[in-house]
Design a protein around this motif. Sequence first.
Motif, PDB file in Angstrom:
ATOM      1  N   THR A 140       0.825  -1.212   0.000  1.00  0.00           N
ATOM      2  CA  THR A 140       0.000   0.000   0.000  1.00  0.00           C
ATOM      3  C   THR A 140       0.858   1.260   0.000  1.00  0.00           C
ATOM      4  OG1 THR A 140      -0.183  -0.257   2.406  1.00  0.00           O
ATOM      5  CG2 THR A 140      -2.060  -1.001   1.068  1.00  0.00           C
ATOM      6  N   ARG A 167       2.395 -11.507  -5.892  1.00  0.00           N
ATOM      7  CA  ARG A 167       2.582 -10.100  -5.528  1.00  0.00           C
ATOM      8  C   ARG A 167       1.905  -9.193  -6.561  1.00  0.00           C
ATOM      9  NH1 ARG A 167       4.836  -8.093  -0.844  1.00  0.00           N
ATOM     10  NH2 ARG A 167       6.155  -6.642  -1.990  1.00  0.00           N
ATOM     11  N   ARG A 170      -1.842  -9.406  -5.841  1.00  0.00           N
ATOM     12  CA  ARG A 170      -2.180  -8.665  -4.622  1.00  0.00           C
ATOM     13  C   ARG A 170      -2.103  -7.159  -4.870  1.00  0.00           C
ATOM     14  NH1 ARG A 170       0.016 -10.741   1.047  1.00  0.00           N
ATOM     15  NH2 ARG A 170      -1.426 -12.368   0.357  1.00  0.00           N
ATOM     16  N   ALA A 171      -1.080  -6.707  -5.598  1.00  0.00           N
ATOM     17  CA  ALA A 171      -0.941  -5.276  -5.878  1.00  0.00           C
ATOM     18  C   ALA A 171      -2.116  -4.770  -6.712  1.00  0.00           C
ATOM     19  CB  ALA A 171       0.376  -5.016  -6.608  1.00  0.00           C
ATOM     20  N   LEU A 174      -5.210  -4.564  -4.448  1.00  0.00           N
ATOM     21  CA  LEU A 174      -5.146  -3.408  -3.552  1.00  0.00           C
ATOM     22  C   LEU A 174      -5.414  -2.115  -4.307  1.00  0.00           C
ATOM     23  CD1 LEU A 174      -2.045  -4.393  -1.389  1.00  0.00           C
ATOM     24  CD2 LEU A 174      -4.387  -4.082  -0.549  1.00  0.00           C
ATOM     25  N   ALA A 177      -9.079  -1.844  -4.826  1.00  0.00           N
ATOM     26  CA  ALA A 177      -9.782  -1.562  -3.577  1.00  0.00           C
ATOM     27  C   ALA A 177      -9.660  -0.102  -3.159  1.00  0.00           C
ATOM     28  CB  ALA A 177      -9.251  -2.477  -2.470  1.00  0.00           C
ATOM     29  N   HIS A 178      -8.519   0.511  -3.448  1.00  0.00           N
ATOM     30  CA  HIS A 178      -8.268   1.903  -3.047  1.00  0.00           C
ATOM     31  C   HIS A 178      -8.600   2.908  -4.147  1.00  0.00           C
ATOM     32  CE1 HIS A 178      -6.170   1.340   0.863  1.00  0.00           C
ATOM     33  NE2 HIS A 178      -5.831   0.162   0.350  1.00  0.00           N
TER      34      HIS A 178
END
Length: 320
Positions: A140, A167, A170-171, A174, A177-178
Amino acid sequence: MRAVHLGGASGPAVSALCLGTLPFGSTVDERTSFAILDRFREAGGTFLDTANNYVFWAGTGDESETVVGRWLASRGARDEMVVATKIGARPRRAGGDLSDAEGLSAPAVRTAVEASLRRLGVDRLDVCYAHIEDRSVPLTETLGAFADLVDRQRIAVLGCSNHALWRLERARGLARAHGWPAYTCVQQRHSYLRPRPGVRLPEAGHTLISDELLDYARHEPDLTLLAYSSLLFGAYTRADKPLPEHYDHPGTTRRLAVLRAVAAELGATPNQVVLAWLLAGDPPVLPVVGVSTVAQVEECLAATELTLDEEVLARLDAPA
């Protein structure tokens, strides 16, 4: 040269061949570097690849970006070129190595991007890659720093290089999500020949395009794969450049025989068949070609005109 889009149909259009500039300003002098860049541009090439650490092991790490920046300025070519660079793998001290890399903390990201902008003489990085993983920093933090730089129009497109698939996923999760921009370009090592399964590459930091990553990209329409070291440092065509030991396995013998037979049938070089095979793949993989002479550029450019039909592709990809 035909164009493709980075990160899906709405992304920037670039030439299907990307010119890697790693040796420019070091083992390839500025005059030769400019001649290579001129020929690439003349042929319709629009996509350049560099990094903020080329070539720290034989210089300072400033060399490639600086030469590319001088060429862009001298030719008035900034608006014609899509320029990609990478940050995160530059040693923090002269003479250091990747164990002392700048990393991907928010301050390191901001500082590295501004330094690359200065060396390149531009006000925006068209593509910026996180060069190697930095698992000491929360994702993050890195992604938030990149998002701020995109908001401030210092970066247009984000990518990562030498990252594990989990990774990357996941990146990207994220970022969604943001509400941040996600990595949409992934540059890893990849070629027609593959090392022995499970082998550890001798080059520090290198990560291969795996079958899993290829499958992942097939289902992610906004993801573009790019390959470096796709010509294996000249080993496909040069007797003085033997294949590295980790390619010594039965699958290599069969694939090399098919590659050479196809090249002979098509009146092409093995290098050209490899590049055409990458571009014809499912998903396509854009080659980042490193060259040191104009003649090598010419060979690579011809690969973009080479068509591999379904029968040829099936032969090249047939299991051993």
